[in-house]
Scaffold this active site. Structure first.
Site, short mmCIF file in Angstrom:
data_model
loop_
_atom_site.label_atom_id
_atom_site.label_comp_id
_atom_site.label_asym_id
_atom_site.label_seq_id
_atom_site.Cartn_x
_atom_site.Cartn_y
_atom_site.Cartn_z
N MET A 1 0.85 -1.20 0.00
CA MET A 1 0.00 0.00 0.00
C MET A 1 0.88 1.24 0.00
O MET A 1 1.69 1.45 0.90
CB MET A 1 -0.93 -0.01 1.22
CG MET A 1 -1.98 -1.11 1.17
SD MET A 1 -3.01 -1.21 2.66
CE MET A 1 -1.92 -2.12 3.76
N GLN B 1 7.61 -5.26 -3.99
CA GLN B 1 6.74 -5.06 -5.15
C GLN B 1 7.37 -4.04 -6.08
O GLN B 1 7.74 -2.94 -5.66
CB GLN B 1 5.34 -4.58 -4.78
CG GLN B 1 4.44 -4.56 -6.02
CD GLN B 1 3.05 -4.02 -5.79
OE1 GLN B 1 2.89 -2.84 -5.50
NE2 GLN B 1 2.04 -4.87 -5.94
N CYS C 1 -2.47 -1.45 -9.76
CA CYS C 1 -2.66 -0.07 -9.31
C CYS C 1 -3.27 0.78 -10.42
O CYS C 1 -2.75 0.81 -11.54
CB CYS C 1 -1.33 0.52 -8.87
SG CYS C 1 -1.47 2.21 -8.26
N LYS D 1 0.56 -9.33 -8.85
CA LYS D 1 -0.68 -8.86 -8.22
C LYS D 1 -1.48 -8.14 -9.30
O LYS D 1 -0.98 -7.22 -9.95
CB LYS D 1 -0.40 -7.90 -7.07
CG LYS D 1 -1.67 -7.49 -6.30
CD LYS D 1 -1.32 -6.65 -5.06
CE LYS D 1 -2.56 -6.38 -4.22
NZ LYS D 1 -3.53 -5.50 -4.87
N HIS E 1 -6.85 -9.01 -6.91
CA HIS E 1 -7.81 -8.06 -6.33
C HIS E 1 -9.12 -8.27 -7.08
O HIS E 1 -9.19 -8.03 -8.29
CB HIS E 1 -7.31 -6.63 -6.49
CG HIS E 1 -8.16 -5.62 -5.79
ND1 HIS E 1 -7.67 -4.41 -5.36
CD2 HIS E 1 -9.47 -5.62 -5.43
CE1 HIS E 1 -8.64 -3.72 -4.77
NE2 HIS E 1 -9.73 -4.45 -4.81
N ASN F 1 -7.69 -10.87 -2.80
CA ASN F 1 -7.50 -9.56 -2.21
C ASN F 1 -8.74 -8.71 -2.51
O ASN F 1 -9.41 -8.91 -3.51
CB ASN F 1 -6.23 -8.92 -2.79
CG ASN F 1 -6.04 -7.46 -2.38
OD1 ASN F 1 -5.88 -6.60 -3.23
ND2 ASN F 1 -6.06 -7.19 -1.09
N GLY F 2 -9.03 -7.77 -1.60
CA GLY F 2 -10.12 -6.84 -1.83
C GLY F 2 -11.28 -7.03 -0.88
O GLY F 2 -11.93 -8.09 -0.88
N ARG G 1 -6.39 -2.57 3.67
CA ARG G 1 -6.67 -1.47 4.60
C ARG G 1 -7.03 -1.94 6.00
O ARG G 1 -6.67 -1.29 6.99
CB ARG G 1 -7.79 -0.60 4.03
CG ARG G 1 -7.34 0.30 2.89
CD ARG G 1 -8.50 0.92 2.17
NE ARG G 1 -9.25 -0.07 1.40
CZ ARG G 1 -10.46 0.13 0.88
NH1 ARG G 1 -11.07 1.28 1.08
NH2 ARG G 1 -11.05 -0.82 0.18
#
Length: 345
Positions: free
Chosen positions: A26, A78, A108, A147, A179, A219-220, A243
């Site tokens: 992140m 990453q 992203c 990712k 994600h 993810n997500g 998060r």
């Protein structure tokens, strides 16, 4: 900086096991101070750096971005980029710095990332992604992972995602984190892209059925260990939490070693704070500022009595000139006093 021969550095089997639960990369959040804190809460979860761009490392010589503490292992770097040669060079720098895994960012959606022709926009060019993966795999002897999103813009994820995965698997990728949302590159901000596109967990499960030998982490939108356990029991290989792990790190990480990895006892945020004090002192002695560390500690007591006072003490006090570890110690003592009062009632 951690050296490649560091005895704490994990082997491939250790990293694969650690990927059962990982903390997502992140931007502006998962820096080395954040990762040090998270490692105090879980010995086994896989930690990811913020995205580091390959051009910054290779052309800009910004190798300081690779600095990390030996205690962070297992830890993955990453990378962002789209040039196979440059990514291979950056991956080699990461491996030489001691990282356990190199991860390619294909998820992203920010404008800055798009302008560099990497991130989620790479979902539109799976052949290039495959070339990048192959080049990085040839350059290092640690895992190269990806990712990604389930698709972007007007793509049909049912068609796009299987093709994308097939290509990177053929290039040598054995682990991927998905994600489970589309990324809308036009019309939504990066923040909106984390919430507005609907989650499609069933598609991720179908990908596992299509690619049974591919290690797939979802993810997500994952906000609890209960959810993480459900995904693992449902057949997925790993869960990547973003998060929630940052804003409520104790809820996600303190019980992870016991519940996800079947070992050890639960950590406590109180002990983590105490263990952070020597690290804080060392950082300040090297010329750092207190808030550079404490900004990552604000959510440690989320949902607990005194959480608001803890956040206020750290957010307001840590930026003041001369602020030191005694500020953190005092705030912790207030939290512990409130806990004792609650027990006495």
């Amino acid at each position: 900086m951690a050296e490649q021969e560091n005895p704490i550095k994990k082997g491939k089997s250790d990293v694969v096991r650690a990927a059962r639960l990982s903390v997502a990369p992140m931007m502006d959040w998962t820096d080395r101070h954040c990762r040090y804190l998270h490692r105090l809460l879980s010995r086994h979860a896989l930690l990811y750096t913020e995205m580091v761009t390959a051009p910054a490392l290779v052309r800009g010589g910004a190798v300081h971005l690779l600095e990390h503490d030996v205690s962070e292992h297992p830890v993955a770097l990453q990378l962002g980029g789209s040039d196979p040669v440059e990514l291979a060079q950056a991956a080699r720098l990461g491996a030489d710095a001691g990282y356990d895994e190199i991860n390619l960012n294909c998820g992203c959606p920010s404008d800055r990332v798009q302008s560099g022709t990497f991130g989620a926009v790479l979902m539109k060019d799976p052949a290039r992604v495959a070339d990048c993966v192959a080049a990085m795999r040839a350059a290092v002897d640690i895992d190269v992972t990806v990712k990604c999103r389930i698709g972007v813009d007007d793509q049909d994820p049912e068609e796009v995602l299987p093709d994308f995965l097939a290509r990177i698997v053929a290039a040598g990728c054995t682990r991927v984190s998905i994600h489970a949302r589309m990324a809308w590159l036009q019309g939504l901000s990066p923040k909106e892209n984390r919430d507005i596109p609907p989650l499609n967990y069933p598609l991720v499960h179908r990908m596992k059925a299509y690619f049974p030998n591919l290690h797939i982490s979802v993810n997500g939108g994952i906000g609890s260990l209960d959810q993480a356990e459900a995904f693992l029991k449902g057949g997925l290989d790993g869960v990547m939490v973003g998060r929630a792990a940052y804003h409520n790190p104790a809820d996600i990480l303190c019980g992870a070693d016991r519940r996800i990895f079947g070992t050890g006892t639960d950590a406590t945020p109180e002990q983590a704070v105490r263990d952070m004090l020597p690290y804080i002192e060392a950082h300040l002695s090297a010329g750092g500022r207190l808030h550079q560390i404490t900004r990552h500690m604000l959510g440690l007591f989320a949902g607990r009595p005194g959480a608001r006072g803890w956040r206020r003490a750290l957010s307001e006090g840590a930026v003041k000139p001369g602020a030191g570890p005694e500020l953190v110690q005092t705030a912790l003592e207030e939290i512990e006093a409130l806990a004792q009062q609650a027990q006495a009632v």
